[in-house]
Enzyme design. Sequence first.
Site, PDB file in Angstrom:
ATOM      1  N   SER A   1       0.801  -1.226   0.000  1.00  0.00           N
ATOM      2  CA  SER A   1       0.000   0.000   0.000  1.00  0.00           C
ATOM      3  C   SER A   1       0.835   1.278   0.000  1.00  0.00           C
ATOM      4  O   SER A   1       0.323   2.345  -0.316  1.00  0.00           O
ATOM      5  CB  SER A   1      -0.941   0.013   1.210  1.00  0.00           C
ATOM      6  OG  SER A   1      -0.223   0.219   2.406  1.00  0.00           O
TER       7      SER A   1
ATOM      8  N   LYS B   1       0.710   5.016   6.750  1.00  0.00           N
ATOM      9  CA  LYS B   1       0.170   5.810   5.645  1.00  0.00           C
ATOM     10  C   LYS B   1       0.800   7.200   5.657  1.00  0.00           C
ATOM     11  O   LYS B   1       1.520   7.572   6.580  1.00  0.00           O
ATOM     12  CB  LYS B   1      -1.355   5.962   5.767  1.00  0.00           C
ATOM     13  CG  LYS B   1      -2.126   4.661   5.899  1.00  0.00           C
ATOM     14  CD  LYS B   1      -2.097   3.820   4.643  1.00  0.00           C
ATOM     15  CE  LYS B   1      -2.840   2.503   4.855  1.00  0.00           C
ATOM     16  NZ  LYS B   1      -2.647   1.571   3.731  1.00  0.00           N
TER      17      LYS B   1
END
Length: 206
Positions: free
Chosen positions: A71, A121
């Site tokens: 990701s 993230k």
Amino acid sequence: MAVGGLLRGLVSPAGDVAAWLPCHELFASWHHWLPSLPRLRPPASDGFKLLLVLLLFSAALAEVRYIASSSMVPTLRPGDRAVAEKVTYLFRRPSIGDIVFFKVPTAVQNYGVNKDVVFIKRVLATPGDFIEVRQGQLIVNGVAQKEHYTATHALYTMEAMRLPEGHVFVMGDNRNNSCDSRAWGPLPIGNIVGKYMTSFTRSSFQ
């Protein structure tokens, strides 16, 4: 689309929560690849005691985490080890562009993910900011963002929203293969456990 509907669409039919999203960062502890303490045979010396204190002190300031998903490609790749430092956010709030480690929010826990699971993230909006995506272009406070770190052109659109106090908006750099604030909403700043500092591959030690 409502968060619940989006999440239900991503949960595997077999109920395997560990694989329910493209960004299932189930990080392994760095203790898996360091010698365990019971195996140590320390000499009874002041030097060793000092070393032990320094190790314990450093563990309180930073830790190494294993990257399990794609990701955050191309910034971080599966198998990389990333160093999370725990000092910066004692003195300031997260800033746009920071890469952060955080415990999953309640919306994710409600689908069976353990509250101690840690994701990684990038922060793209902070409290009070307006964020949206138009035809794949990220826009913050009305300004189109130049994102040199993303993997591919985004294939999605997101309606404008204003970040509430005490929250940030996070996304993976691999926008088309990341479960993030687009699915479960703004991240409470209190969930953040560290700031990305650097990374290395296991081959660095071989």
